[in-house]
Design a protein around this motif. Structure first.
Motif, PDB file in Angstrom:
ATOM      1  N   LEU A 488     -48.954  58.851  39.546  1.00 27.94           N
ATOM      2  CA  LEU A 488     -50.096  58.400  38.746  1.00 27.94           C
ATOM      3  C   LEU A 488     -49.904  58.689  37.256  1.00 27.94           C
ATOM      4  CD1 LEU A 488     -52.912  57.093  38.950  1.00 27.94           C
ATOM      5  CD2 LEU A 488     -53.878  59.385  39.210  1.00 27.94           C
ATOM      6  N   HIS A 489     -48.927  59.523  36.906  1.00 33.59           N
ATOM      7  CA  HIS A 489     -48.704  59.831  35.487  1.00 33.59           C
ATOM      8  C   HIS A 489     -48.247  58.608  34.690  1.00 33.59           C
ATOM      9  CE1 HIS A 489     -44.928  60.612  37.719  1.00 33.59           C
ATOM     10  NE2 HIS A 489     -44.354  60.015  36.691  1.00 33.59           N
ATOM     11  N   HIS A 490     -47.834  57.530  35.375  1.00 32.36           N
ATOM     12  CA  HIS A 490     -47.429  56.316  34.670  1.00 32.36           C
ATOM     13  C   HIS A 490     -48.631  55.549  34.120  1.00 32.36           C
ATOM     14  CE1 HIS A 490     -43.236  56.682  35.570  1.00 32.36           C
ATOM     15  NE2 HIS A 490     -43.407  56.652  36.871  1.00 32.36           N
ATOM     16  N   VAL A 491     -49.840  55.916  34.514  1.00 34.53           N
ATOM     17  CA  VAL A 491     -51.046  55.187  34.110  1.00 34.53           C
ATOM     18  C   VAL A 491     -51.731  55.926  32.970  1.00 34.53           C
ATOM     19  CG1 VAL A 491     -53.370  54.561  34.828  1.00 34.53           C
ATOM     20  CG2 VAL A 491     -51.441  54.062  36.324  1.00 34.53           C
ATOM     21  N   SER A 492     -52.001  55.215  31.881  1.00 37.91           N
ATOM     22  CA  SER A 492     -52.714  55.815  30.746  1.00 37.91           C
ATOM     23  C   SER A 492     -53.757  54.881  30.153  1.00 37.91           C
ATOM     24  CB  SER A 492     -51.717  56.211  29.645  1.00 37.91           C
ATOM     25  OG  SER A 492     -50.991  55.071  29.200  1.00 37.91           O
ATOM     26  N   ASP A 493     -53.825  53.618  30.619  1.00 33.40           N
ATOM     27  CA  ASP A 493     -54.802  52.669  30.092  1.00 33.40           C
ATOM     28  C   ASP A 493     -56.217  53.165  30.390  1.00 33.40           C
ATOM     29  OD1 ASP A 493     -56.641  50.167  30.363  1.00 33.40           O
ATOM     30  OD2 ASP A 493     -54.895  49.434  29.253  1.00 33.40           O
ATOM     31  N   SER A 494     -57.057  53.183  29.365  1.00 32.78           N
ATOM     32  CA  SER A 494     -58.407  53.738  29.519  1.00 32.78           C
ATOM     33  C   SER A 494     -59.226  52.964  30.544  1.00 32.78           C
ATOM     34  CB  SER A 494     -59.121  53.747  28.166  1.00 32.78           C
ATOM     35  OG  SER A 494     -59.230  52.429  27.648  1.00 32.78           O
ATOM     36  N   ARG A 495     -58.988  51.651  30.672  1.00 32.14           N
ATOM     37  CA  ARG A 495     -59.757  50.860  31.640  1.00 32.14           C
ATOM     38  C   ARG A 495     -59.377  51.230  33.074  1.00 32.14           C
ATOM     39  NH1 ARG A 495     -58.007  45.358  28.880  1.00 32.14           N
ATOM     40  NH2 ARG A 495     -56.144  46.685  28.721  1.00 32.14           N
ATOM     41  N   ILE A 496     -58.096  51.490  33.318  1.00 32.66           N
ATOM     42  CA  ILE A 496     -57.667  51.907  34.655  1.00 32.66           C
ATOM     43  C   ILE A 496     -58.236  53.288  34.975  1.00 32.66           C
ATOM     44  CG2 ILE A 496     -55.684  52.448  36.104  1.00 32.66           C
ATOM     45  CD1 ILE A 496     -54.054  50.460  34.512  1.00 32.66           C
ATOM     46  N   LEU A 497     -58.151  54.195  34.014  1.00 28.55           N
ATOM     47  CA  LEU A 497     -58.695  55.537  34.231  1.00 28.55           C
ATOM     48  C   LEU A 497     -60.193  55.492  34.475  1.00 28.55           C
ATOM     49  CD1 LEU A 497     -56.704  57.471  31.482  1.00 28.55           C
ATOM     50  CD2 LEU A 497     -56.267  57.440  33.940  1.00 28.55           C
ATOM     51  N   ARG A 498     -60.873  54.592  33.784  1.00 31.27           N
ATOM     52  CA  ARG A 498     -62.319  54.433  33.998  1.00 31.27           C
ATOM     53  C   ARG A 498     -62.596  53.949  35.418  1.00 31.27           C
ATOM     54  NH1 ARG A 498     -67.392  55.650  33.983  1.00 31.27           N
ATOM     55  NH2 ARG A 498     -68.827  53.908  33.809  1.00 31.27           N
ATOM     56  N   ALA A 499     -61.801  53.000  35.896  1.00 32.63           N
ATOM     57  CA  ALA A 499     -61.977  52.492  37.260  1.00 32.63           C
ATOM     58  C   ALA A 499     -61.733  53.598  38.288  1.00 32.63           C
ATOM     59  CB  ALA A 499     -61.038  51.311  37.500  1.00 32.63           C
ATOM     60  N   ARG A 518     -46.908  64.005  37.658  1.00 36.66           N
ATOM     61  CA  ARG A 518     -46.129  65.023  36.955  1.00 36.66           C
ATOM     62  C   ARG A 518     -46.968  65.757  35.915  1.00 36.66           C
ATOM     63  NH1 ARG A 518     -40.481  61.789  35.522  1.00 36.66           N
ATOM     64  NH2 ARG A 518     -39.922  61.227  37.686  1.00 36.66           N
ATOM     65  N   THR A 519     -47.998  65.111  35.424  1.00 42.01           N
ATOM     66  CA  THR A 519     -48.817  65.688  34.361  1.00 42.01           C
ATOM     67  C   THR A 519     -50.257  65.852  34.825  1.00 42.01           C
ATOM     68  OG1 THR A 519     -49.299  63.490  33.456  1.00 42.01           O
ATOM     69  CG2 THR A 519     -47.370  64.636  32.586  1.00 42.01           C
ATOM     70  N   ALA A 520     -51.024  66.599  34.055  1.00 42.02           N
ATOM     71  CA  ALA A 520     -52.446  66.764  34.365  1.00 42.02           C
ATOM     72  C   ALA A 520     -53.155  65.421  34.249  1.00 42.02           C
ATOM     73  CB  ALA A 520     -53.074  67.774  33.408  1.00 42.02           C
ATOM     74  N   LEU A 521     -54.083  65.167  35.162  1.00 37.28           N
ATOM     75  CA  LEU A 521     -54.779  63.882  35.201  1.00 37.28           C
ATOM     76  C   LEU A 521     -55.786  63.790  34.061  1.00 37.28           C
ATOM     77  CD1 LEU A 521     -55.462  63.556  39.028  1.00 37.28           C
ATOM     78  CD2 LEU A 521     -53.501  62.747  37.740  1.00 37.28           C
ATOM     79  N   GLU A 522     -55.866  62.600  33.473  1.00 34.99           N
ATOM     80  CA  GLU A 522     -56.852  62.359  32.416  1.00 34.99           C
ATOM     81  C   GLU A 522     -58.168  61.888  33.040  1.00 34.99           C
ATOM     82  OE1 GLU A 522     -55.439  60.144  29.008  1.00 34.99           O
ATOM     83  OE2 GLU A 522     -53.372  60.506  29.617  1.00 34.99           O
ATOM     84  N   LEU A 523     -58.636  62.637  34.017  1.00 34.34           N
ATOM     85  CA  LEU A 523     -59.867  62.320  34.732  1.00 34.34           C
ATOM     86  C   LEU A 523     -60.748  63.560  34.746  1.00 34.34           C
ATOM     87  CD1 LEU A 523     -58.316  60.447  37.799  1.00 34.34           C
ATOM     88  CD2 LEU A 523     -59.465  59.382  35.866  1.00 34.34           C
ATOM     89  N   SER A 524     -62.056  63.346  34.803  1.00 33.47           N
ATOM     90  CA  SER A 524     -63.004  64.448  34.875  1.00 33.47           C
ATOM     91  C   SER A 524     -63.170  64.883  36.322  1.00 33.47           C
ATOM     92  CB  SER A 524     -64.360  64.019  34.292  1.00 33.47           C
ATOM     93  OG  SER A 524     -65.307  65.044  34.444  1.00 33.47           O
TER      94      SER A 524
END
Length: 588
Positions: A488-499, A518-524
Motif C-alpha cells: 500500500l506504500h505505493h499509494v499517495s493520491d489524496s483521493r485514494i486515501l480518502r476512499a 513499507r511505510t506508515a500509513l497516511e490514514l487516521s
C-alpha cells in the motif's frame, strides 16, 4: 502503608504510550501522563516519579490509579473539576410545560416547577431561558415522541448545524415503492438478526459521534435578527428537494428561530412538515439517539427498517470537518439516481473499465514453501475479527509471505478472501478503484457488480458515493470478507486515501481489511485503536526469532551448526532478506 497499584503494559500499550510521550503535537498534559505510566511500569515509585517530572506526588498517584482503572482512555480524558453541576431533567420540564389535551399551554410558575423537579427556582429559570420555554411557544410542535415509521422507509435527508441550533430531517411515507438500494440495510430481514443489529449499532454510534465532533469544530454562528431567515431558507430547500407525497419530520432545538412569525406562517402552508423541538442541544442529541434506538428495536423484530442515508450524512460531515465549511452548516441529501446520471458520460454509457491484470488480484506464486511461524500466525488469527490489520516493515521483512500464509489459514476457517497487489502505476483513483472492485469480484461478484452500476467518475463526490455503495452492499452479506492489500506504500493520491479512510471508518462488521506497507500509513487510525478494532504488526513481529532463523538456515543450507546459526541471527537481527543473502553466499 498503602502501596501504589502495579502497572503491567502490553507491547501494544507500551508502543502507544511511548508515541504519546514523544509526540511533538500531543498535548503537554497527555505526554506528561504517558511518562508517568511508563515510569510506573518500569517499577519507579510515586515519590521518585514526582521530582523527576516536576509535579506533585498526589498527581502521580491520581493518574496512576486512573490508568489502572480505565487504561489508556483514563489518561486521555481530563478529570472533572469543581462541584458537580445541578442536574435538571429538561425532558421532564419540557413535558410539564407543554400543551394539555386541548392544545393550550399548561400554566406552571417558576416556584411550583422548581418544587416539582426538586431544584432551585434559579436553575429552572436558567434552563427555561436557554431552551426558550416561555408561555405560549408550544402552539404547534409540542414535545412528541418520535413518529412511528411503521410500514414505510425513513431516510435521513438533511442536517442543519448553526451552534447552538441543530436539526436533523427525516423523510418517510407508508408506501412500499421506495428505493431500498439507497438504504443502509435491506428492506425486510434477509440478513441474520445479529448482523443487522451490529451494523445498525455501528451506524448509530458513528453518526452520534460525528454530530458531536461537528458541533465542537464549527465556529459559533453570529447572533442577529437574520437567523430565522437562514432557518426558513433551509426548510424551504428541504421541502423543494423532497419528492411530493413524502412527509418530513424535523428534530430541532432552535426555539427562538422556529417560533418566529414568518417561520410559523410558512409551516402552516406546508402541513407535511412536522417539527419536534427539544429543550437544548444535549436533549436534541438524546432525541436523535432515542429515535435510532427505537428504529433498531423495530428492525430486529422485522416491523420497521433502519433509516437510510446515514453513510451519506457521515461522508458529508467528514467533508465539512476537513474543509472547515461555512456556518450555518447545511447538508441536503441528493437522490442516488441523480448522482449516477451525473457520473456517466453524456451518452449515458459508463467509462470503460480498465483491463485487470490477473496478477493484481491473485497472491504471488513465487513465495514457495512458506516456513511455519506458529507464534505470529496465532496472533494474526486472534486478530481475524478486527476491522483492520496493518503489517508494516522494511523491504525483505516477509510481509507478503506472512499475508499469503494468513490468507490460506483464513480460507480454511471459512472466510472469503480477496487479494490486491499494488504498484507505482496504481496511484490513480480510477485505476485503483477498478482493481479494488475486480479484487472483490473474485470473492463477491454480486457486490462488485452492483457498485460498478453507480458510475465511474473519480472526482471526490463520486468516489465517496462508490465507497458508500460498497459499504451498503457488503452490509447485506452473511459471510465475512477479508480484503488483503499488499504494498500500500505505493499509494499517495489524496483521493485514494480518502476512499480508503471512508471504507475503514464505515465498514460493516462483515468486512476486514488487511494491508501491508513499507511505510506508515497516511490514514487516521486513532478511532479504530480506541475502539479496539485495529491490530498492528511491525518489524518486532516480523523478525525471525533465534529458533526460526536456525530453522530457516537449516532449510536453505541443509546443515549448519547451532553456533553459526546464532551468529548469523545476531548479525542480521532476524531480518529475513539478510538471512537469505547470507545463505546464498554460503551456498556459493
Amino acid at each position: 502503608m498503602r502501596s501504589a497499584p502495579p502497572i503491567v503494559l502490553t507491547e501494544q500499550d507500551r508502543t502507544r504510550l511511548e508515541a504519546l510521550a514523544a509526540a511533538a503535537d500531543a498535548p503537554a498534559r497527555v505526554a506528561q501522563r504517558a511518562r508517568i505510566i511508563l515510569l510506573a511500569a518500569a517499577g519507579v515509585q510515586n515519590q521518585a516519579i514526582a521530582p523527576r517530572l516536576g509535579i506533585g506526588r498526589a498527581q502521580v498517584a491520581r493518574w496512576r490509579e486512573r490508568y489502572v482503572q480505565a487504561g489508556l482512555a483514563g489518561i486521555l480524558n481530563d478529570l472533572p473539576r469543581g462541584a458537580p453541576p445541578v442536574k435538571v431533567d429538561v425532558a421532564r420540564m419540557a413535558v410539564l410545560t407543554g400543551t394539555d389535551g386541548n392544545g393550550q399551554p399548561r400554566a406552571w410558575g417558576v416556584q411550583s416547577l422548581a418544587t416539582e423537579l426538586g431544584v432551585s427556582p434559579a436553575s429552572v429559570s436558567r434552563h427555561r431561558r436557554a431552551a426558550g420555554l416561555v408561555s405560549g411557544n408550544m402552539r404547534r410542535t409540542g414535545y412528541l415522541p418520535p413518529a412511528p415509521f411503521t410500514g414505510g422507509m425513513a431516510e435521513i435527508v438533511a442536517l442543519y448545524v448553526s451552534a447552538p441550533e441543530h436539526a436533523l430531517v427525516l423523510a418517510f411515507d407508508g408506501g412500499e415503492d421506495q428505493d431500498s438500494n439507497a438504504g443502509a440495510l435491506p428492506r425486510m430481514c434477509p440478513a441474520p438478526a445479529q448482523q443487522r443489529s451490529l451494523t445498525a449499532s455501528l451506524l448509530t454510534a458513528s453518526l452520534l459521534t460525528a454530530l458531536r465532533v461537528l458541533d465542537g469544530e464549527l465556529a459559533q454562528a453570529p447572533s442577529g435578527s437574520g437567523r430565522h431567515r437562514q432557518w426558513l431558507a433551509f426548510l424551504q430547500e428541504v421541502d423543494a428537494a423532497t419528492v411530493p407525497g413524502r412527509s418530513l419530520w424535523v428534530f430541532a432545538d432552535n426555539h427562538a428561530c422556529h417560533q418566529h412569525a414568518e417561520v410559523q406562517q410558512w409551516l402552516e402552508r406546508h402541513p407535511r412538515i412536522t417539527v419536534q423541538l427539544a429543550p437544548s442541544a444535549a436533549s436534541w442529541l438524546r432525541t436523535v439517539q432515542g429515535f435510532l434506538r427505537e428504529s433498531r428495536a423495530g428492525q430486529a423484530a422485522c416491523r420497521t427498517r433502519f433509516p437510510s442515508g446515514i453513510p451519506e450524512a457521515l461522508a458529508a460531515i467528514e467533508a465539512a470537518r476537513r474543509s472547515r465549511g461555512a456556518v450555518p452548516y447545511r447538508w441536503i441529501r441528493e437522490r442516488a439516481a441523480a448522482r449516477v446520471t451525473d457520473a456517466r458520460t453524456p451518452s449515458g454509457a459508463r467509462r470503460p473499465v480498465l483491463p485487470v491484470v490477473g496478477t493484481k488480484v491473485l497472491p504471488p506464486h513465487g513465495t514457495g514453501q512458506l516456513m511455519p511461524r506458529e507464534a505470529l500466525m496465532a496472533r494474526l488469527m486472534q486478530s481475524r475479527r478486527h476491522r483492520c490489520v496493518v503489517i508494516q516493515g522494511q523491504a525483505g521483512s516477509g510481509k507478503t509471505s506472512v499475508l499469503v500464509a494468513w490468507r490460506k489459514a483464513m480460507i480454511s476457517f471459512g472466510y472469503d478472501v480477496c487479494w490486491l497487489s499494488l504498484s507505482v502505476e496504481d496511484n490513480d483513483p480510477a485505476r485503483f478503484l477498478d482493481y479494488l472492485f475486480a479484487s472483490i469480484a473474485e470473492s463477491a461478484p454480486t457486490v462488485a457488480g452492483k457498485v460498478q452500476e453507480v458510475g465511474a467518475g473519480h472526482d471526490g463526490e463520486t468516489l465517496e458515493l462508490r465507497i458508500i455503495a460498497l459499504v451498503q452492499e457488503l452490509s447485506r452479506r452473511t459471510r465475512d470478507l477479508v480484503l488483503m492489500i499488499d504494498d500500500l506504500h505505493h499509494v499517495s493520491d489524496s483521493r485514494i486515501l480518502r476512499a480508503l479512510q471512508l471504507l475503514l471508518d464505515y465498514a460493516p462488521p462483515q468486512l476486514h481489511v488487511a494491508v501491508a506497507s513499507r511505510t506508515a500509513l497516511e490514514l487516521s487510525m486513532e478511532r479504530l485503536r480506541l475502539q479496539n478494532l485495529l491490530a498492528e504488526f511491525d518489524m518486532r513481529d516480523l523478525r525471525f526469532s533465534p529458533e526460526e532463523s536456525a530453522r530457516f538456515l537449516l532449510d536453505r543450507l541443509g546443515s549448519i551448526t547451532p553456533a553459526d546459526a546464532a551468529a548469523m541471527h545476531e548479525l542480521t537481527d532476524g531480518w529475513v532478506a539478510g538471512l537469505q543473502l547470507l545463505a546464498i553466499g554460503l551456498r556459493k
